[in-house]
Design a protein around this motif. Structure first.
Motif, short mmCIF file in Angstrom:
data_model
loop_
_atom_site.label_atom_id
_atom_site.label_comp_id
_atom_site.label_asym_id
_atom_site.label_seq_id
_atom_site.Cartn_x
_atom_site.Cartn_y
_atom_site.Cartn_z
N GLN A 19 0.82 -1.22 0.00
CA GLN A 19 0.00 0.00 0.00
C GLN A 19 0.85 1.27 0.00
O GLN A 19 0.34 2.36 -0.24
N ASN A 20 2.16 1.11 0.26
CA ASN A 20 3.02 2.28 0.40
C ASN A 20 4.11 2.39 -0.67
O ASN A 20 4.97 3.26 -0.59
N VAL A 21 4.06 1.49 -1.66
CA VAL A 21 5.02 1.55 -2.77
C VAL A 21 4.26 1.33 -4.07
O VAL A 21 3.11 0.91 -4.06
N THR A 22 4.92 1.61 -5.18
CA THR A 22 4.30 1.34 -6.48
C THR A 22 4.23 -0.17 -6.72
O THR A 22 4.98 -0.94 -6.11
N GLU A 23 3.37 -0.56 -7.63
CA GLU A 23 3.20 -1.98 -7.92
C GLU A 23 4.49 -2.57 -8.50
O GLU A 23 4.84 -3.71 -8.20
N GLN A 24 5.17 -1.79 -9.33
CA GLN A 24 6.42 -2.27 -9.91
C GLN A 24 7.48 -2.49 -8.84
O GLN A 24 8.20 -3.50 -8.87
N VAL A 25 7.61 -1.58 -7.91
CA VAL A 25 8.57 -1.73 -6.81
C VAL A 25 8.25 -2.96 -5.98
O VAL A 25 9.12 -3.75 -5.62
N PHE A 26 6.97 -3.14 -5.69
CA PHE A 26 6.59 -4.28 -4.87
C PHE A 26 6.93 -5.60 -5.55
O PHE A 26 7.50 -6.51 -4.94
N LYS A 27 6.59 -5.71 -6.85
CA LYS A 27 6.85 -6.95 -7.57
C LYS A 27 8.34 -7.23 -7.71
O LYS A 27 8.76 -8.39 -7.70
N THR A 28 9.12 -6.17 -7.86
CA THR A 28 10.56 -6.35 -8.07
C THR A 28 11.29 -6.72 -6.79
O THR A 28 12.13 -7.63 -6.78
N TRP A 29 10.96 -6.05 -5.66
CA TRP A 29 11.79 -6.18 -4.46
C TRP A 29 11.13 -6.97 -3.32
O TRP A 29 11.83 -7.57 -2.51
N PHE A 30 9.82 -6.97 -3.23
CA PHE A 30 9.16 -7.61 -2.07
C PHE A 30 8.47 -8.93 -2.40
O PHE A 30 8.49 -9.85 -1.58
N GLU A 31 7.91 -9.03 -3.58
CA GLU A 31 7.23 -10.26 -3.94
C GLU A 31 8.16 -11.48 -3.96
O GLU A 31 7.73 -12.59 -3.60
N PRO A 32 9.44 -11.33 -4.33
CA PRO A 32 10.33 -12.51 -4.34
C PRO A 32 10.73 -13.00 -2.94
O PRO A 32 11.29 -14.09 -2.81
N ARG A 217 13.31 -8.04 -19.02
CA ARG A 217 12.81 -9.40 -18.86
C ARG A 217 12.48 -9.74 -17.40
O ARG A 217 12.10 -10.87 -17.10
N ASN A 218 12.69 -8.76 -16.51
CA ASN A 218 12.47 -8.98 -15.07
C ASN A 218 13.35 -10.10 -14.52
O ASN A 218 12.92 -10.94 -13.73
N THR A 219 14.62 -10.12 -14.98
CA THR A 219 15.58 -11.14 -14.51
C THR A 219 16.81 -10.46 -13.90
O THR A 219 17.91 -10.99 -13.96
N THR A 220 16.60 -9.29 -13.32
CA THR A 220 17.72 -8.54 -12.77
C THR A 220 18.44 -9.32 -11.66
O THR A 220 19.66 -9.25 -11.54
N ASN A 221 17.68 -10.05 -10.87
CA ASN A 221 18.32 -10.82 -9.79
C ASN A 221 19.29 -11.86 -10.34
O ASN A 221 20.38 -12.07 -9.79
N ASP A 222 18.90 -12.51 -11.43
CA ASP A 222 19.79 -13.49 -12.05
C ASP A 222 21.05 -12.80 -12.58
O ASP A 222 22.17 -13.33 -12.47
N PHE A 223 20.87 -11.62 -13.17
CA PHE A 223 22.00 -10.85 -13.68
C PHE A 223 22.97 -10.51 -12.54
O PHE A 223 24.19 -10.71 -12.66
N ILE A 224 22.44 -10.03 -11.43
CA ILE A 224 23.28 -9.67 -10.28
C ILE A 224 23.97 -10.90 -9.71
O ILE A 224 25.17 -10.88 -9.40
N ASN A 225 23.21 -11.98 -9.55
CA ASN A 225 23.78 -13.21 -8.98
C ASN A 225 24.97 -13.70 -9.79
O ASN A 225 25.98 -14.15 -9.24
N PHE A 226 24.84 -13.64 -11.10
CA PHE A 226 25.92 -14.10 -11.96
C PHE A 226 27.18 -13.28 -11.74
O PHE A 226 28.27 -13.82 -11.52
N TYR A 227 27.06 -11.97 -11.79
CA TYR A 227 28.25 -11.12 -11.65
C TYR A 227 28.85 -11.17 -10.25
O TYR A 227 30.05 -10.97 -10.07
N GLN A 228 28.00 -11.46 -9.26
CA GLN A 228 28.53 -11.57 -7.89
C GLN A 228 29.25 -12.91 -7.66
O GLN A 228 29.84 -13.10 -6.61
N SER A 229 29.20 -13.80 -8.64
CA SER A 229 29.89 -15.08 -8.51
C SER A 229 31.28 -15.07 -9.13
O SER A 229 32.00 -16.06 -9.08
N ILE A 230 31.70 -13.93 -9.71
CA ILE A 230 32.97 -13.84 -10.42
C ILE A 230 34.12 -13.65 -9.44
O ILE A 230 34.00 -12.92 -8.45
#
Length: 470
Positions: A19-32, A217-230
């Motif tokens: 109720q206190n953030v945009t729908e896009q923010v919620f789906k990106t950061w809180f729904e997972p 593609r809404n796969t930012t987490n996968d992108f970050i995870n990959f680069y953090q494994s280097i």
């Protein structure tokens, strides 16, 4: 109260946040975020997040909101702990705690506490393609005064990636000075010494494209995870990010994660960190905490060494005077040097002509701009003779007639100014004079320019004709 009965409290917490953030923010950061358990006695909530990046982003941007929502849902000061979701492919999981007490009356600013990852399963991630150029090695990176420090540091890093004070290693310099070659060589040598090392070379442009695509593609987490494994991340041309704030923010979290885990970071740019306008101070200070090294344009001796090395490597036979001429004339970058040498051999083969100074002059005129004015002695002589109304044969003669002498002196002065040729070569091409005659002519012209306005106007007119020719 059972875990099942606690789950609705967590769901209620999520609804308050929604109720206190945009729908896009919620789906990106809180729904997972996944509810795991709640210890009622310890007032500790355990949740799973998809990546360290999500945790860091939540801590930086939504600490107060989450604290308020937890307090209102659980009616207690809740200690929130995190766990990284299991990577099924790599069988790796990280647990840690992020302290965030939540008050019923409202959120309070809180400390993150110490982030102490504990690897539960040390199985190594699968190897990746490092995207390195196997030809760009330290063996082919010729050492000179302009690159001695960066090359030495690079060798040290390759032997002990992440374990020296040279982390991050920031290399900068003009285009064509060898930055890409050097950072490639570090990666190649490090991979050779430690084949299990996860090394990755990527251009800033490709990194930005990958990030933009992951957002779409809404796969930012996968992108970050990959680069953090280097284990060793090498990024080229990072000046291209100065107008890409979202890419910079994402790279900041990747950088911070790798740096805290002792992973090696190597960056290359055409300018030093202080000149990267648009990059936030928090990232600039991290760039500067390791070593910043400049790669300068190659001097004459290094140019000669580079050309001789290429000749030996490719089995070419180039006269020493041609090598020296190329080194003096096409010395703005290593790429120019190699390009001129390749063109020289091509012309020699196609036209079945000897590799000599005349051929080198013609090739350089077509292949390289020298100070943006690709002039030859013939170009200069043609314009000067045309201006004064004499022929080149008259100028080349032994005559001491005043008009001819003046044309010789002006031609020698302009040749030295625009061609970067040595005085001995200029004298040889203008009537077979020696270098002392050239030096005397240049000095005479310079003195006249100081006191004779008409003479200054004449030379300006001649130089203007050079520009019109181009």
């Amino acid at each position: 109260m059972t875990q099942r009965s606690h789950r609705p409290l967590w769901n209620n917490c999520l609804q308050l946040i929604r109720q206190n953030v945009t729908e896009q923010v919620f789906k990106t950061w809180f729904e997972p975020i996944v509810f795991v358990s709640y210890d009622e006695q310890q007032k500790t909530l355990l949740v799973e997040v998809p990546s360290m990046y999500v945790y860091e982003y939540l801590e930086q941007n939504y600490v107060k909101l989450m604290g308020w929502a937890l307090a209102n849902s659980f009616k207690a000061n809740v200690r929130l702990t995190y766990r990284l979701m299991v990577d099924k492919e790599n069988k790796k999981r990280v647990d840690w705690e992020g302290e965030k007490p939540a008050d019923i009356d409202g959120p309070k600013p809180t400390n993150r506490g110490n982030l102490s990852p504990t690897v539960l399963d040390t199985a190594q991630p699968q190897d990746i393609d490092p995207q390195l150029d196997p030809k760009k090695t330290f063996d082919s990176f010729i050492e000179g005064d302009s690159n001695k420090l960066p090359r030495t540091v690079g060798l040290t890093i390759a032997g002990q990636p992440g374990k020296t004070t040279f982390n991050p290693f920031f290399v900068y310099g003009p285009s064509g000075c060898g930055k890409t070659h050097l950072i490639n060589a570090i990666g190649v040598d490090a991979k050779k010494q430690n084949p299990q090392l996860r090394v990755l070379y990527v251009s800033a442009r490709l990194f930005q494209i990958q990030f933009t695509d992951s957002v779409r593609r809404n796969t930012t987490n996968d992108f970050i995870n990959f680069y953090q494994s280097i284990d060793m991340l090498i990024v080229d041309d990072i000046q291209e990010w100065v107008s890409a704030p979202r890419t910079l923010d994402t790279f900041f979290h990747i950088f911070d994660h790798l740096f805290r885990l002792g992973k090696q970071i190597i960056l290359a740019s055409d300018r030093p960190p202080v000149d990267l306008e648009g990059v936030k101070e928090r990232l600039l200070t991290r760039f500067a905490c390791g070593l910043i090294a400049e790669l300068e344009k190659p001097n004459k001796q290094l140019c000669i060494d580079i050309l001789q090395s290429k000749c030996r490597r490719d089995g070419l036979k180039i006269p020493a005077d041609v090598i020296e001429f190329i080194a003096k004339t096409a010395n703005s970058s290593v790429r120019d040097l190699e390009g001129v040498l390749n063109s020289l051999m091509a012309y020699s083969i196609v036209y079945n002509s000897a590799v000599d100074l005349n051929l080198a002059e013609r090739v350089i005129k077509r292949a390289v701009k020298v100070d943006n004015l690709p002039l030859t002695i013939d170009d200069i002589m043609e314009k000067v003779c045309q201006h004064y109304g004499v022929t080149q044969q008259q100028v080349y003669s032994k005559s001491r007639k005043r008009d001819y002498v003046q044309v010789r002196q002006v031609s020698m002065y302009l040749a030295q100014k625009y061609t970067k040729m040595p005085a001995s070569r200029i004298g040889q091409l203008i009537g077979g004079r020696d270098h002392s005659t050239v030096l005397h002519s240049c000095n005479t012209v310079e003195q006249r320019l100081k006191v004779e306005k008409n003479f200054r106007d004449e030379l300006q007119s001649i130089e203007q004709s050079f520009r019109l020719k181009q």
